[in-house]
Scaffold this active site. Sequence first.
Site, PDB file in Angstrom:
ATOM      1  N   ALA A 123     -48.608  38.676   8.290  1.00  0.00           N
ATOM      2  CA  ALA A 123     -50.007  39.057   8.067  1.00  0.00           C
ATOM      3  C   ALA A 123     -50.310  40.315   8.875  1.00  0.00           C
ATOM      4  O   ALA A 123     -49.521  40.732   9.727  1.00  0.00           O
ATOM      5  CB  ALA A 123     -50.939  37.938   8.510  1.00  0.00           C
ATOM      6  N   LYS A 124     -51.412  40.920   8.580  1.00  0.00           N
ATOM      7  CA  LYS A 124     -51.908  42.023   9.413  1.00  0.00           C
ATOM      8  C   LYS A 124     -53.396  42.147   9.183  1.00  0.00           C
ATOM      9  O   LYS A 124     -53.907  41.784   8.098  1.00  0.00           O
ATOM     10  CB  LYS A 124     -51.229  43.345   9.027  1.00  0.00           C
ATOM     11  CG  LYS A 124     -51.159  44.332  10.172  1.00  0.00           C
ATOM     12  CD  LYS A 124     -50.036  43.977  11.130  1.00  0.00           C
ATOM     13  CE  LYS A 124     -49.966  44.926  12.298  1.00  0.00           C
ATOM     14  NZ  LYS A 124     -48.773  44.709  13.109  1.00  0.00           N
TER      15      LYS A 124
END
Length: 434
Positions: A123-124
Amino acid sequence: MTATRRPTSDFVRPDKDRFLGEINPYEEMLSRLRRAAALLKLEEGLFKVLSQCEKQITVSLPVVMDDNTVEVFTGYRVLHNTSRGPAKGGIRFDLQVNIDEVKALAAWMTWKCAVVNIPFGGAKGGVICDPAKMSIGELERLTRRYTAGIIATLGPDSDVPAPDVNTNERVMAWVMDTYSMHVGHTVTAVVTGKPVELGGSLGRREATGRGCMFVTLQALAHLGMKVKGTTVAVQGFGNVGSVTADLLQKQGCKIVAIGDRSGALHDPKGIDVEAAITHYAKHKSLEKFKGGKRLSNDELLTLDVDVLVPAALENVITGANAKDIRAKIICEGANGPTTADAEAILDKKGVFVIPDILANAGGVTVSYFEWVQDRGGYFWDEETVNRRLETIMVHSFGDVLALSKKHKVNMRTAAYMLAVSRVANVHRLRGIFA
Ligand code: NAD
């Protein structure tokens, strides 16, 4: 009311790993995925699944500024793939944040976690803002509003952020507090990279550089090179570069060049890294450090050394300078320091490149340890953290090297193949929910 401004360095990390300027970063990620998928003969359907991000959230974030005006910021959180476990990935505050960059960084986290075989997906997150122009109060309100905006995805079992560009342990403490206030009890495992007194892990700060040191020693052994006297040049003297230089020197390597954004220093007899670290901590720059002959950052990259560690920025080894690189080993401490054009040239020259998704995975590995310690409520001593990190880095290096020999591909392609095959296997086992 006037804002009380503290130096930005008190609460945000300096600008880093902004990358891939003209190239669309998600396209770049896809080209590497495509190559690995072709070599793995990946099913077309699975390739389609892995080419897409599972979830993309865009939030608009109204914040009351110190002068009582209201600003509205845009924030993103992207979950690329969660088949192997909760999503894991940093939050960056930066004016350059855009959705394709966040998507690419999320996917790279999927591959990085899979290479070191830790049970996380990728994720980011990012918020378009200029933290250098904001007071600490404004940053806190922005962080809390962003956290509230993405709270439905956050959680120790679903999505676990960490610091990234311009965010740090101070910001992580606000994220953790906001989440905890919403669920009604303290949940330390919702973020990593926290202050140690708030459930952070010993050894996290040094973890990325320590991981770089471990894989560099593995590469030297693989190539039959001695550690003692091995010459090393390190670009970037922040968290990753300074720790890598320090630990390699302690292993017996000779650090002949170091550099930061103010330029580089070269001393063939070896630089006193500890003295440089003390100087850097005090002055936040190597500009006035008297430890060798001054060089430009470009000159540092092409020095005649055994090991080159780019640990600053993206896209520093390019089609333009790759032919001049003289190092035998490149350990990619930074994310994305080598362009695809450069990779082809380095391959032809026989340079052994330890790719970023392996070389700098020590950071996320100790983030994983932090999450495990928080959930267990039992904290490890630093020696245990470091020993377990070494085990994972050494095994991962061995796994990637074995695949690279088996398929006669470079270490980067092998690392992607390993990561993609691990994620794909889990998809095959789980099937497609319908
Ligand atoms: P940092 O901000 O602590 O240090 C960056 C260093 O690079 C500083 O010394 C800065 O002066 C130098 N620098 C900036 N511009 C430069 C230039 N043009 N030429 C030469 N040096 C320059 O950052 P960091 O945490 O050490 O991260 C460095 C890289 O490693 C980034 O790509 C980051 O994404 C990557 N990385 C970091 C971690 C981590 O745990 N910190 C984990 C994985 C990857």
